[in-house]
Design a protein around this motif. Structure first.
Motif, PDB file in Angstrom:
ATOM      1  N   ARG A   1      -1.483  10.491   2.731  1.00 29.72           N
ATOM      2  CA  ARG A   1      -0.995   9.642   1.636  1.00 29.72           C
ATOM      3  C   ARG A   1      -1.373  10.222   0.286  1.00 29.72           C
ATOM      4  NH1 ARG A   1      -2.381   4.544   5.140  1.00 29.72           N
ATOM      5  NH2 ARG A   1      -0.322   4.201   6.043  1.00 29.72           N
TER       6      ARG A   1
ATOM      7  N   LYS B   1      -4.200   9.696   8.143  1.00 31.35           N
ATOM      8  CA  LYS B   1      -3.219   9.022   7.290  1.00 31.35           C
ATOM      9  C   LYS B   1      -3.678   9.009   5.836  1.00 31.35           C
ATOM     10  CE  LYS B   1      -1.230   5.721  10.529  1.00 31.35           C
ATOM     11  NZ  LYS B   1      -1.256   4.300  10.893  1.00 31.35           N
TER      12      LYS B   1
ATOM     13  N   GLU C   1      -4.700   5.679  -2.538  1.00 31.66           N
ATOM     14  CA  GLU C   1      -5.988   5.379  -3.160  1.00 31.66           C
ATOM     15  C   GLU C   1      -6.451   6.563  -3.994  1.00 31.66           C
ATOM     16  OE1 GLU C   1      -8.892   3.570  -0.559  1.00 31.66           O
ATOM     17  OE2 GLU C   1      -7.288   3.007   0.822  1.00 31.66           O
TER      18      GLU C   1
ATOM     19  N   LYS D   1       3.250   3.203  -6.578  1.00 33.08           N
ATOM     20  CA  LYS D   1       3.108   2.755  -5.202  1.00 33.08           C
ATOM     21  C   LYS D   1       2.441   3.855  -4.348  1.00 33.08           C
ATOM     22  CE  LYS D   1       6.016   1.501  -1.432  1.00 33.08           C
ATOM     23  NZ  LYS D   1       7.396   1.650  -1.019  1.00 33.08           N
ATOM     24  N   ALA D   2       2.872   5.074  -4.583  1.00 32.35           N
ATOM     25  CA  ALA D   2       2.304   6.198  -3.828  1.00 32.35           C
ATOM     26  C   ALA D   2       0.815   6.360  -4.138  1.00 32.35           C
ATOM     27  CB  ALA D   2       3.064   7.480  -4.160  1.00 32.35           C
TER      28      ALA D   2
ATOM     29  N   GLU E   1      -1.220   4.034  -5.158  1.00 29.64           N
ATOM     30  CA  GLU E   1      -1.949   2.903  -4.601  1.00 29.64           C
ATOM     31  C   GLU E   1      -2.177   3.099  -3.104  1.00 29.64           C
ATOM     32  OE1 GLU E   1      -0.159  -0.858  -5.722  1.00 29.64           O
ATOM     33  OE2 GLU E   1      -1.009  -1.741  -3.903  1.00 29.64           O
ATOM     34  N   LEU E   2      -1.117   3.543  -2.448  1.00 31.52           N
ATOM     35  CA  LEU E   2      -1.211   3.775  -1.005  1.00 31.52           C
ATOM     36  C   LEU E   2      -2.222   4.881  -0.706  1.00 31.52           C
ATOM     37  CD1 LEU E   2       0.547   2.229   1.030  1.00 31.52           C
ATOM     38  CD2 LEU E   2       1.996   4.246   1.197  1.00 31.52           C
TER      39      LEU E   2
END
Lengths: 1205, 495
Positions: B407, B403, B437, B431-432, B434-435
């Motif tokens: 991401r 995952k 990282e 947001k992408a 952050e998800l």
């Protein structure tokens, strides 16, 4: 871990030399593969001990803009397997002649001495002729020698010229771009003889007819690097990752740059794997999908949102604002012809007024005549053929309206066709009335017709759908029953598409291929997609446009090449024949279809004199009216025609032409196409090179075997045409074995070689010098001899040079004096003949006068000097000195010609020096010197010529590169980027990616169409009658009308499937697919792909042998059972050889089973034969019906018992 | 710290188009001889599928790789004693049927066939026996889901999924595939090397390439069994085993290995990794799900001054360290952490890493039509392939690792869409990121390396300093004078 030791000790590692030795090569040579794959990849061929060892890709392509991924490496699994062929047992090392013919020939030669006399005696003895014809394809080759085979070929050629006419000689070689000189050698030879060269692009069904229909262009597309510029890519009927292997990375890389990729394909294919969306639309129904997408785009982004970018684009670059006359039938109306300047008093006296078309001007509220339409192109005054929004009479600014909705005088009910439901719908459109000499006529715009055709509810009366869920023609709900795709997804796709195009100003593209182009109605499917591009302003933009990749059609340096290839430096016009018509007629495939079935396959708006009748009769009309070429021309030898005219008193060439017209009009002379089965009209001698004409591209292969070759065949189809043909002469017994001699030039024993009488060994692509270009990238690069031609092989150029020499020697005895020959050619695109026939009239029926070049083919008397044919072959003739060009554009080269004729590469004969064409490399140098794409000075001159026609500045596009010259040695060092050229429409300056039609959009150069703009509306009487004037949907032909299974019974053991032959992973056509490498990585055969549930129904499990059959023939192979395919369709990837591991067929008398083309018969679409007007005029490989082959059905069953060999 | 340098690789599977050009490049150069016809040092597999040799991942069958025995690692084949006991009969060896019987055709008969009453055809014949044969297997038999009901359904990774997941995968509208190109992994903890009774296998000090000494090999074939990837092969004509040599003759002259050079999908990256050899055993002893992280840990930062100093002491040349700093493999594996080893649970510490593929979203049958989900790009939730399947391939079953990679890959696409089109909002991009990282700068770097790099940036061959290697055994000047003189001689059978 104690046992894991790193070893550096040199003694322990001395053995490592073992692998080092293997890797060391003596020489590396740049070459490529002359195969029709579009790859055009530059390869480094490694030579060791004088033997080609292996190849690896060159990685030194000049860089494009830094924002684009580089091209390296280019080259796929197939190309890298090529070195296998050179020394393999499949290689043809010597000339071969079939034993039966060898014996007959040697006996005849011994008896008669003179080769022509010997051939005459042999071939005119029906028993002898039949004996070697029946031996074709059945083994028994004997090694011969060059002298003997050249003599037979020369003797047969002279016999044919004298007895039947040079137009009974035929040559076939496909796709020149892949090795242009190898092509040119043969075509030059054929044209010096007066023989016919067959087209390939249309025959292969690679030609997208929609391209000439919409753009007046054969094909022009973006190079693959430009995909990366696209922000929304729809891949339709094209398996990029499978068939465009070296380019596929751009698609993947674009995704990582934020591009959305959607794939439409019925099967889960290699490209669908890479998509964001895989849309599993039903096979062949992509058109319905796009029509509904267009409905949404028009409804939302045009009607509701009035997207400014889209509307401005349509006004300037498309025919949308042009006025169409509505014609009345019983109270309702139909869309008719473009309104020409002749209709209004203000303009009716203008030169070519009938071909200058009108728009409605917003400012003056009047019809106005914008620049750039057909009439401006061919008028005496130059410089008015451009896309400025100006009046063609006084130069004033005009502002065309797209729609008359807000300024309408009235609204009228117009009838539209709903072919899917077989009904008519009536919808009102806004109109203005024009006052014409013929009275008031109602007219509307193309845009208004589009709105009505697509059912966009703008508050007008009529059968308009009220929402997307209403199942009315072209709504998202409507398409579900055809595509199987939910309506919501169509709406979502359309919105994503249009929104991306709006934000990026047109960076949406369609990559499209044979998966669509091989359907019978492919021109309509293509147009449906093109509409979505044009509506959103995506054509002529980097990252936008229709990218059709089917065939390596782009021969970049086309102008000088065409001169050499067509021998135009010695004689014009050439005899260029469209192959689909040729094979349909001569291989007698027309005899197997009936009008009633064809009428169901091709639904039309109106049955009348234009659309009715058998396809063979359409074909005859097309020849008589000068729409399509046909060779042989007449029912007698063209040399004889001239002699007869002379006897009748005609002296000058003009008088000869007049005599011919008179004889034709009186019916005393016939066109050969009217009686193709009469022996005097058969093709007699066929030379095949660089292609696999009898198998890989032999659509209706079994009919080829039967009627052309006269050998065994597996067809059982009944002849059904007799009752419905009218103009063609019917012979009760169809001839079998029309061809006297079949010659194949090849490096491998493929099916065509195996079935030919004579096989000539040719140099492979690693053994000769040649040039290569493609549309997939913007470079030109060479083939080069890494090793000399192996064994007794010769390059194609040298083979034809040798044939020319032998022929000339024999001609000195048998045809010593120059002769006059009359050539019939159709009305040509990019000539004033585009204005020849605004209406369809048949001189044969007395509807008009027979006028050559106007109402019938152009007739030209030419002189042939057969004794000097060889000398002409090796010399660039004086005709070139007058100028070269293409697409209706020419420029001067006399100074360069003279320079070359004074240079160190010349030949001299009869006291005159010519630039030398003795070897292929010299010819390549001349091409590089004269082509705008490779020589900056030539580009400058070409743009200067274009400037004159257009009337806008263009030479700046060539100013920076004017000093560039390219030689063959330069190409050896590095592939070279093509320069800007007015022969093409993309722009390549400063590393910019090539994208089609940027020249038109950015520099206002018109498209070569009626209006000079891109066409939504096809204004041709024949198109209107066929109901294809507007973008439309026609249903797929129903199996019951296709005559694939008339006499082949179905049973419980078999299942009927749609038979598809997409391009595969392990071959390029039939090349590579027969080599041990590719066969090992596939399944050791070309398997038959079938869905798992379909397979279960006939008790077939994976790798079982199966028999696939219909009336046309039979294939035996093993099955691949996979859930990757949906039910109801099957794949036999194009194109197996029937020579590799093919067992016999129990169903067809235990004869050897066939190849993929054993299961089809070609079917020509009559409205693609139309011509004589605008962009619908003829061009070789540009226009004409295509060899569509997707609409085919087969039965498949498990093979009974073990395979028999 | 015991620092070593290894020439390592990354294969970006999202870019792989399954064309097999790499396989032919290798075949042409190395395995076109008698006795090695069936060898594909480089092969490409369609997953799901059973691969080549068939079911190679099934170590119940082949017993390749390592297993933890208490606090030790042991070859699955057994300890030293067990190995020697099986020398004359090894039941775990793949048979000819597990590979395939190599075949060709009687091509010459097309030209030489006598006149007859039917068309001649070139029959398939065995390259072993020369006799006509039935073709029932090949090195790429299940290509593109050929025989999906037999091969894809029996993929060892698929068999581990639940019945429900399997049913989903094989519904037509959910069908899925990816391509898995495979060469020798040149493992840090090579099982082939450990299994060789003759001591013929070694890892080269300068570049970590694992080789079978053709002079020393006695053809016991224990390497064939021990390698869980089945990437060593027995040559039946010479009686010696052979395997991928990472084209060291090409690397030594600064060229990419043939399969890398020819990779037309531009998926292959090559570069030096520095690693700590002292920590190999500890890393290989971790639990399945922690193996990826553990292997990542022993890979060292080539910019770290301590690492550089230690590397210098270990004799790694400065030029090689410079190459390590330009290594794209380091970026993918260590810095971005988007490349994963294949089947880390085999515990050989393979040094070839894979970026897992993005796959299209699913569609569903709805009222007789296909309905696609409304995601703009691929999403995890709607991916066609169960994450468990990918985790089975690349992370020892750890779906979180998978995952995390996805991401990041998605964040790249979203940010690039924002930059090049602008129809996604900045908050979506944030947001992408952050998800995933991942920073905006990292995204740009990943994007450039994925899309825009030239062959010289993708493939960073370290200088092999051949003059120094040769000097250890012979004066390079003399080598220059004498090289190439002598007769060609292949290694001899040793019994």
């Amino acid at each position: 871990m104690s046992w894991i030791q790193d070893i550096v000790n040199p003694k322990a590692r001395a053995w490592e030399e073992f692998y080092r030795n293997r890797h060391q090569a003596d020489k590396v040579v740049r070459s490529t593969h002359g195969v029709n794959c579009t790859g055009g990849c530059s390869w480094n061929v490694h030579v060791k001990d004088g033997i080609v060892g292996w190849e690896l890709q060159a990685t030194d392509y000049p860089a494009l803009e830094p924002s684009l991924p580089p091209y390296e490496p280019r080259g796929c699994q197939r190309g890298i397997s090529f070195s296998w062929y050179l020394y393999s047992p499949l290689r043809i090392k010597y000339p071969y002649l079939r034993g039966v013919l060898t014996d007959l020939w040697r006996a005849a030669k011994a008896l008669h001495g003179d080769p022509v006399a010997a051939w005459t005696a042999l071939v005119e003895d029906p028993v002898k002729r039949k004996s070697y014809q029946q031996a074709r394809g059945k083994g028994g080759f004997r090694r011969s020698n060059w002298e003997e085979v050249e003599e037979i070929i020369a003797a047969s050629t002279i016999y044919t010229i004298k007895k039947f006419g040079a137009d009974r000689l035929v040559g076939f070689s496909p796709i020149p771009a892949m090795s242009m000189l190898s092509f040119a050698g043969g075509s030059r030879y054929m044209q010096l003889l007066g023989g016919a060269n067959l087209s390939f692009y249309d025959w292969y069904c690679d030609l997208p007819n929609a391209s000439p229909e919409v753009w007046g262009e054969q094909t022009d597309v973006a190079e693959s690097a430009d995909w990366y510029n696209s922000k929304y890519i729809a891949v339709v009927g094209s398996n990029i990752n499978m068939t465009r292997t070296p380019d596929a990375h751009f698609l993947g890389e674009a995704r990582h740059n934020g591009t959305k990729v959607t794939v439409l394909s019925p099967d889960f294919n290699m490209t669908a794997k890479h998509a964001d969306w895989w849309i599993p639309a039903h096979a062949g129904q992509d058109g319905a999908f796009w029509m509904a997408v267009n409905h949404v785009i028009l409804s939302e982004y045009h009607h509701r949102l009035q997207t400014p970018y889209f509307l401005e684009y349509l006004k300037r670059f498309t025919d949308c604002p042009f006025l169409i006359q509505l014609t009345e039938h019983d109270g309702s109306y139909r869309a008719g012809r473009l309104v020409a300047a002749t209709a209004v008093e203000r303009y009716c006296k203008e030169e070519n007024a009938g071909f200058k078309y009108l728009v409605w001007d917003e400012t003056s509220d009047q019809p106005r005549m914008p620049l750039g339409t057909l009439g401006f192109r061919w008028q005496d005054k130059k410089g008015e053929w451009n896309l400025q929004q100006k009046d063609g009479q006084d130069g004033s600014e005009i502002a065309p309206v797209l729609s008359l909705l807000t300024c309408r005088e009235a609204e009228l009910p117009v009838v539209f066709d709903d072919f899917g439901a077989g009904q008519l719908v009536q919808r009102c459109v806004p109109v203005h009335y024009l006052v014409t000499p013929q009275g008031r006529i109602p007219a509307t715009t193309v845009y208004d017709l589009l709105m009505a055709q697509f059912g966009v509810d703008r508050g007008l009366e009529g059968a308009y759908p009220s929402n997307y869920d209403e199942d009315m023609v072209y709504t998202p709900a409507w398409q579900e029953k055809f595509t199987g795709i939910a309506r919501d997804n169509v709406v979502q796709f359309a919105r994503e598409w249009a929104a991306t195009a709006e934000t990026t100003e047109g960076k949406c593209s369609i990559i499209i291929g044979a998966g669509v182009n091989h359907w019978y109605h492919s021109n309509l499917i293509y147009r449906a997609g093109i509409v979505a591009l044009m509506l959103c302003g995506c054509v002529g933009r980097n990252g936008g446009g229709l990218n059709h990749y089917v065939g390596q059609e782009k021969l970049a340096p086309v102008a000088p090449w065409a001169t050499i290839m067509g021998a135009l430096d010695w004689s014009k016009p050439p005899r260029f024949q469209n192959a689909p018509s040729y094979h349909y007629v001569h291989s007698d495939q027309w005899r197997y279809e009936r009008t009633s079935d064809e009428a169901r396959v091709q639904p039309v708006a109106e049955h009348n004199g234009i659309t009715a009748g058998h396809t063979i009769d359409h074909q005859i009309r097309a020849v008589r009216n000068g729409w399509l070429p046909f060779y042989p021309q007449f029912d007698r030898n063209p040399i004889e025609v001239v002699k007869q005219a002379e006897i009748a008193g005609a002296a000058s060439n003009q008088e000869i032409v007049v005599w011919v017209v008179k004889e034709l009009a009186a019916g005393r002379m016939k066109f050969a196409v009217e009686d193709p089965d009469a022996p005097e009209n058969w093709p007699r001698l066929w030379i095949i090179w660089r292609g696999n004409a009898l198998m890989s591209s032999g659509k209706g292969h079994e009919y080829f075997l039967k009627h052309y070759l006269g050998t065994h065949t597996n067809t059982v189809a009944p002849e059904t045409a007799e009752e419905s043909v009218r103009d063609v002469k019917w012979h009760r017994q169809a001839p079998e074995g029309k061809l006297d001699l079949v010659v194949d030039i090849n490096f491998r024993m493929d099916t065509s070689a195996l079935y030919s009488d004579i096989v000539l060994p040719t140099a492979t692509w690693y053994e000769k010098d040649d040039l290569n270009s493609t549309d997939m990238h913007s470079f030109i690069h060479p083939l080069q001899a890494a090793v000399p031609p192996c064994w007794e092989s010769r390059s194609d150029w040298d083979i034809f040079k040798g044939l020319a020499k032998r022929f000339s020697e024999l001609a000195a005895i048998h045809l010593p004096e120059p002769v006059r020959d009359i050539v019939a050619v159709p009305l040509q695109h990019d000539t004033p003949a585009e204005m020849a026939q605004p209406e369809i009239k048949d001189w044969c029926k007395g509807e008009c006068e027979p006028i050559p070049g106007k109402t019938m083919p152009r007739l030209v008397v030419v002189e042939r000097d057969y004794k000097n044919l060889y000398n002409r072959f090796i010399s660039l003739g004086p005709g070139a000195r007058d100028g070269i060009g293409a697409h209706g554009l020419t420029w001067k080269i006399d100074d360069i010609y003279d320079e070359m004729a004074e240079g160190d590469r010349t030949v001299e004969w009869q006291g005159r020096k010519y630039p030398s064409l003795v070897d292929a490399r010299e010819a390549a140098e001349i091409i590089l010197r004269l082509a705008p794409e490779t020589n900056g000075e030539m580009a400058f001159r070409a743009f200067a010529a274009e400037e004159k026609k257009v009337g806008l500045p263009l030479t700046d596009l060539a100013a920076d590169t004017r000093g560039i010259r390219t030689t063959f040695a330069d190409l050896d060092r590095q592939p070279r980027r093509l320069l800007n050229s007015p022969i093409w429409t993309g722009l390549t300056g400063n590393g910019r990616a090539y994208s089609a039609y940027c020249l038109n959009v950015e520099r206002l150069v018109p498209w070569r169409t009626l209006t000079g703009r891109q066409h939504f509306y096809l204004d041709h009487q024949g198109y209107i009658t066929a109901g294809e004037h507007l973008p439309t949907y026609k249903p797929k032909p129903d199996p019951s009308s296709l005559q694939d299974l008339v006499v082949t019974p179905t049973d419980q053991k078999s299942i009927m499937l749609n038979y598809l032959t997409p391009h595969g992973k392990w071959g390029i056509h039939s090349t590579y697919g027969d080599n041990q490498r590719m066969l090992t990585l596939s399944r050791g055969c070309h398997p038959f792909w079938i869905n798992d549930q379909d397979a279960a129904q006939i008790d077939v499990i994976d790798n079982d042998w199966v028999e696939i059959y219909n009336d046309h023939g039979v294939v035996v192979t093993r099955a691949v059972v996979s859930a990757r395919l949906p039910r109801g369709i099957s794949f036999l990837y194009h194109a197996p050889e029937r020579t590799i591991g093919i067992p016999k067929s129990p169903l067809r008398n235990a004869r050897r089973a066939g190849g993929h083309n054993s299961l089809n018969r070609i079917r020509l679409k009559p409205n693609l034969m139309l011509g004589g007007y605008g962009q619908f005029t003829y061009g070789w490989n540009y226009w004409g019906p295509t060899g569509a082959n997707r609409d085919t059905f087969i039965l498949v069953r498990k093979l009974e018992g073990e395979p028999q060999w | 710290m015991n620092i070593r340098a290894q020439v390592s690789s990354v294969f970006h599977l999202d870019k792989c188009i399954g064309c097999h050009t790499c396989s032919i490049a290798c075949k042409n150069l190395w395995t076109d001889r008698k006795g090695v016809e069936y060898m594909w040092w480089n092969n490409v597999e369609t997953k799901p599928g059973t691969g080549y040799p068939t079911q190679w991942e099934n170590q119940e069958k082949y017993r390749g790789g390592w297993e933890k025995k208490g606090d030790r690692l042991q070859l699955r084949l057994g300890g030293r004693g067990g190995l020697l006991g099986n020398i004359f009969h090894n039941p775990r060896l793949p048979t000819m049927d597990d590979y395939y019987e190599p075949f060709t055709y009687r091509y010459g008969e097309l030209t030489s066939a006598p006149a007859g009453n039917d068309q001649p055809t070139a029959r398939p014949v065995s390259m072993i026996s020369g006799r006509p044969m039935k073709i029932e297997a090949g090195p790429n038999w299940d290509d593109d889901l050929s025989g999906s009901g037999i091969y894809a359904a029996n993929d060892p990774g698929v068999l581990q999924l639940s019945r429900e997941q399997r049913a989903q995968m094989f519904a037509v509208e959910r069908l899925v595939m990816l391509y898995l190109p495979r060469i020798c992994n040149h493992c840090l903890n090579a099982a082939c090397l450990a299994g060789c009774p003759s001591g013929a296998i070694y890892k080269r000090g300068e570049d970590g390439i694992v080789l079978i000494n053709q002079d020393k090999c006695r053809g016991w074939r224990m390497c064939v069994s021990a390698c869980p990837y089945k990437k060593t092969y027995y040559g039946w004509a010479t009686g010696k085993s052979e395997k991928c040599v990472l084209c060291y003759p090409r690397l030594e002259v600064g060229e990419a290995p043939a399969c890398f050079h020819s990779c037309v999908g531009r998926i292959r990256y090559l570069g030096v990794l520095l690693y700590d050899a002292d920590r190999i055993e500890a890393a290989a002893m971790q639990d399945d799900k922690d193996l990826v992280a553990a292997q990542r840990q022993i890979i060292l930062d080539p910019f770290d001054p301590q690492v550089l100093a230690a590397a210098g002491k270990a004799g790694i040349a400065e030029q090689v360290l410079e190459a390590a700093q330009r290594s794209p493999v380091y970026l993918f594996v260590k810095k971005w952490q988007i490349a994963l080893p294949l089947h880390p649970e085999f515990r050989t510490l393979p040094m070839l890493f894979y970026v897992p593929p993005l796959l299209p979203v699913v569609s569903e049958e709805h009222l007789g039509t296909q309905r696609l989900v409304d995601d703009y790009f691929t999403t995890l939730e709607n991916a066609r392939l169960p994450l468990q399947y990918l985790a089975g391939l690349f992370t020892g079953g750890n779906t979180e690792e998978i995952k995390a990679v996805y991401r990041k890959l998605m964040a790249v696409r979203i940010q690039r869409r924002r930059i090049t089109v602008g129809d996604l909002s900045e908050s979506e991009v944030a947001k992408a990121r952050e998800l995933g990282e991942v920073s905006a700068e990292q995204i740009e770097a990943i994007f450039r390396m994925t899309a825009l790099t030239s062959i010289r940036q993708r493939i960073v061959v370290p200088p092999m300093l051949r003059e120094q290697a040769i000097e250890a055994g012979m004066d390079p000047e003399r080598h220059k004078q004498e090289m190439g003189f002598g007769s060609r001689r292949s290694p001899k059978r040793r019994w």
